[in-house]
Design a protein around this motif. Sequence first.
Motif: not given
Length: 395
Positions: A63-68
């Motif tokens: 989720a962090e990598a996806a910007g969420d």
Amino acid sequence: MVEQAKSAATLETISGLVETADGIIATMRDMAEDRVADTGPRRYRLTEAAQLAGRSVDAVRRAEAAGDLPQPTLRSSGQRAGYTLREVNLMRDHFGTRPYRAPEDPPLILAVQNFKGGVGKSTIAAHAAQYFAERGYRVLIIDTDSQASTTTLFGFNPDVDIETDTTLLPYLIADRSDGIGYAVRPTSWDGLDLVPANLGLYSAEYILSQQVKGDVSRLSRLKAGLDEAAASYDILIIDPPPALGMISLSVLQAANAILIPTPPSSIDFASTAAYLAMLEEVVEALNKQTESPVEFSFVSLLATKVVEQKGAHETMREVMGRAFSGSILPTALLDSAEFDTASVEMRTVFEATGGQSRTARRCRNNLLAVMGDLEMKVRQTWPSHRGKLRAEGIA
């Protein structure tokens, strides 16, 4: 003249003691503020944050990598600095794992009450509020005890930092009619608000006693105020005075659940038995004299200040466990020096940052077990959670 001189000297002595005591409390508060400034809010490791959010570490990373989710705060070394409770709650919001009650579920208004001091009432109320906040619930803790121990545990010097007009006093005596929102203030715990108290709140006892003579409905003001505020929360926790008075009667009218702290000694148990008998009489009288009947989702006991391997305590615990069966929390709150150490620093055990000693870990783990028992009680009052509990294999 001699008597006047003695009286003046007595007053001067007492004034000196008051000034000294205020100075000590100010020093304690400054130490607490310095500690917070040095350490900042408590941070959770990635594994802890993921567990609290109810997802795997990999799910959080994705989720962090996806910007969420926001990018994690990093130390100068490049390592994660950990997550604040607010950031953990952002995870919960993203994953949809907040443990909120459903809109149709009634907010729980829990009074931690016994008419005997020294049973751990304020300690339990403050730690319960922080426990539920840490798990993502929306919590309001209401200090209605003029001794203001709960207010102090949240880092305030009640009679210096808290104006009496910002306690419940103006609302209880009908000087204000706009609800209790004016008295609600945020704490350093995300999702946890406080209604503070100070010594001035005690005057409500005298004023209410006069008002109630002509209008018993005055005792329902606290209930009305909390019912209105409750729409914004899942759990409201009340710390009442340790005596039967107008404020305690108002608390009984306002609460829909009660937790009774009880040390396992014969004297304390006798006091609790007297409290239960008085509770029966008071509820019966309130139901006859007021328009709002008193209804509790649960009335539970909690054995507190238990010293393990102390024969008398073990015997009393066994007696209480057999006698009250499902009406006493399964886990007892053990006596620990950690509570005293924390209170000197105007904090709670949950706010300890360096508590890695065996004693500290034992105290925290015991607290978590006790509060876990209480959480089950709370969730069982919400129809929307009963199915979840069955799915979790708990109910």
